[in-house]
Design an enzyme around this catalytic site. Structure first.
Site, PDB file in Angstrom:
ATOM      1  N   HIS A  54     -10.073   1.885   0.834  1.00  0.00           N
ATOM      2  CA  HIS A  54      -9.845   0.339   1.692  1.00  0.00           C
ATOM      3  C   HIS A  54     -11.129   0.364   2.410  1.00  0.00           C
ATOM      4  CE1 HIS A  54      -7.624  -2.478   3.085  1.00  0.00           C
ATOM      5  NE2 HIS A  54      -6.485  -3.009   2.640  1.00  0.00           N
ATOM      6  N   HIS A  71       0.688  -1.436  -0.387  1.00  0.00           N
ATOM      7  CA  HIS A  71       0.054   0.289  -0.069  1.00  0.00           C
ATOM      8  C   HIS A  71       1.432   1.202  -0.104  1.00  0.00           C
ATOM      9  CE1 HIS A  71      -3.613  -2.944   0.202  1.00  0.00           C
ATOM     10  NE2 HIS A  71      -3.289  -2.916   1.542  1.00  0.00           N
ATOM     11  N   GLU A 105     -11.279  -4.000  -2.973  1.00  0.00           N
ATOM     12  CA  GLU A 105     -10.400  -2.712  -2.932  1.00  0.00           C
ATOM     13  C   GLU A 105      -9.947  -2.707  -5.094  1.00  0.00           C
ATOM     14  OE1 GLU A 105      -6.513  -4.023  -0.294  1.00  0.00           O
ATOM     15  OE2 GLU A 105      -8.006  -4.936   0.597  1.00  0.00           O
TER      16      GLU A 105
HETATM   17  C1  GLA Z   1      -5.446  -5.495   2.080  1.00  0.00           C
HETATM   18  C2  GLA Z   1      -4.305  -6.245   2.141  1.00  0.00           C
HETATM   19  C3  GLA Z   1      -3.850  -7.440   3.529  1.00  0.00           C
HETATM   20  C4  GLA Z   1      -4.033  -6.709   4.458  1.00  0.00           C
HETATM   21  C5  GLA Z   1      -5.037  -5.632   4.269  1.00  0.00           C
HETATM   22  C6  GLA Z   1      -4.846  -4.344   5.109  1.00  0.00           C
HETATM   23  O1  GLA Z   1      -6.300  -6.136   1.556  1.00  0.00           O
HETATM   24  O2  GLA Z   1      -3.999  -7.516   0.332  1.00  0.00           O
HETATM   25  O3  GLA Z   1      -3.165  -8.754   2.968  1.00  0.00           O
HETATM   26  O4  GLA Z   1      -2.983  -6.110   4.188  1.00  0.00           O
HETATM   27  O5  GLA Z   1      -4.685  -5.013   2.420  1.00  0.00           O
HETATM   28  O6  GLA Z   1      -4.318  -5.452   6.651  1.00  0.00           O
END
Ligand code: GLA
Length: 382
Positions: A206, A132, A347
């Site tokens: 997110h 991210h 997402e």
């Molecule tokens: C995304 C990732 C997950 C996790 C979340 C945040 O969805 O794919 O593995 O890291 O973000 O916790």
């Protein structure tokens, strides 16, 4: 008379007309303080409302969707996204609740990528990978905001300028994210960005949804449909293998409405990679809609409350993650805690690790080009 109208005056006039039509449609917005960051930067909160009781709250910290009130089949309104009541929750939080993710959503293998023969390094914040956008991604900055009005919507536009080299990414990047709400119970997120050097970009939101209300148990009985006949399988560190594999015959098959919990504990190597102890989904699905905003990408409903969420997006993929890393230790809004599997994310994104995967759609952005991403979350109750 006509020649005396400057472009500015015409802009003012059209804004006024938009405001009046939004008001006529029962839409309104307001903004207020939401406290301060540890270093004293003020954070604002924008509240968008429609005439059906839907209300979206966006804060300037992380351009985050902080709350989303949605009516159920009896008209009872609940906040369906996880989050915090104060800035400190977001500053110390590690789960990215509701945040705008950038510059690069999901993982980059070893935090590295190459562009025009040059290697770039993003700080590794997920084992050996970057997740991210690195430890100080777009979710950890205070954005500028202004209220906006569409023809039939109210909104807020947030902007952030990410400097050349921030978190290792090249180019000064101007980013704009607009949240808007209309009277068809659609929350829309529109992203725009431009750069002054070639770079890579993968923006997403997110939000963690629980259609029964944030903090009201798990989502295992909620029914998910993902209009995706393929997904991108991963290795043990959740980096795609590069393959687009069929979901048919695997627990990743959500092509028909399926309870999220039905196969979540299945003995499948991919589920073990996502959550070795109890199982969970945390993968990128390759959407059959192929970036067509008019085609349904995903559809999740809660049989109890009747709330339904339909997803549309211009992105080729969606990360469906069942909050496998939540463990009830974090106190969220109204003192509620968020347990394992207590929410799901959708997402919308380009595929993870795309800059290192020649077979995946490109995430490159060049100077003179405008990046766009549009996603619609449509709510209803039945
Ligand atoms: C995304 C990732 C997950 C996790 C979340 C945040 O969805 O794919 O593995 O890291 O973000 O916790």
């Amino acid at each position: 008379m006509l020649q005396s109208r400057s472009p500015l005056c015409l802009l003012g006039l059209s804004l006024m007309i938009a405001t009046l039509s939004a008001q006529a449609a029962g839409l309104s917005s307001e903004h207020k303080n939401f406290g301060k960051t540890r270093d004293g930067t003020p954070v604002e909160q924008y509240v968008l409302r429609n005439s059906h009781g839907m209300q979206a709250t966006v804060i300037t910290y992380g351009a985050t969707l902080q709350a989303l009130e949605v009516p159920d089949k009896h008209g009872k309104v609940e906040d369906v996204v996880l989050g915090f009541d104060d800035v400190q929750g977001y500053e110390t939080g590690k789960a990215y609740f509701g945040a705008t993710i950038g510059r690069f959503g999901n993982r980059l293998a070893n935090g590295a990528f190459e562009l025009d023969g040059k290697r770039y390094q993003v700080p590794q914040n997920d084992g050996s990978n970057a997740l991210h956008g690195g430890p100080q991604g777009f979710d950890k900055h205070v954005w500028k905001a202004r209220p906006t009005q569409g023809k039939d919507s109210v909104g807020v536009t947030l902007t952030y300028r990410s400097a050349d080299g921030e978190m290792g990414f090249p180019g000064n990047l101007e980013t704009e994210v607009t949240y808007s709400l209309n009277d068809r119970n659609e929350l829309r997120i529109d992203y725009k960005a431009s750069t002054d050097k070639p770079t890579v970009l993968n923006l997403t939101n997110h939000s963690y949804f629980n259609l029964a209300g944030a903090g009201n148990g798990d989502v295992l009985q909620q029914l998910a449909t993902l209009h995706a006949s393929r997904y991108t399988p991963v290795n043990g560190t959740l980096i795609p293998t590069g393959e687009l594999a069929p979901v048919a015959g695997t627990p990743m098959d959500f092509t028909k409405p399926t309870a999220i919990g039905k196969n979540i504990k299945a003995n499948h190597p991919q589920l073990k990679f996502a959550e070795p102890k109890q199982g969970g989904f945390d993968f990128n699905w390759v959407l059959d809609a192929k970036g067509d905003l008019g085609k349904l990408a995903a559809d999740v409903s809660d049989p109890q409350s009747g709330r339904r969420l339909q997803l549309y997006t211009t992105e080729p993929g969606v990360q469906f993650y069942t909050s496998n890393f939540l463990d009830g230790s974090v106190k969220g809004k109204a003192g509620k805690t968020y347990a394992h599997w207590s929410a799901f994310t959708l997402e919308t994104q380009h595929y993870p690790d795309a800059p290192n995967q020649p077979g995946f759609p490109s995430t490159r952005l060049d100077p003179g080009k405008t990046y766009t991403q549009n996603t619609v979350f449509r709510f209803s109750a039945q």
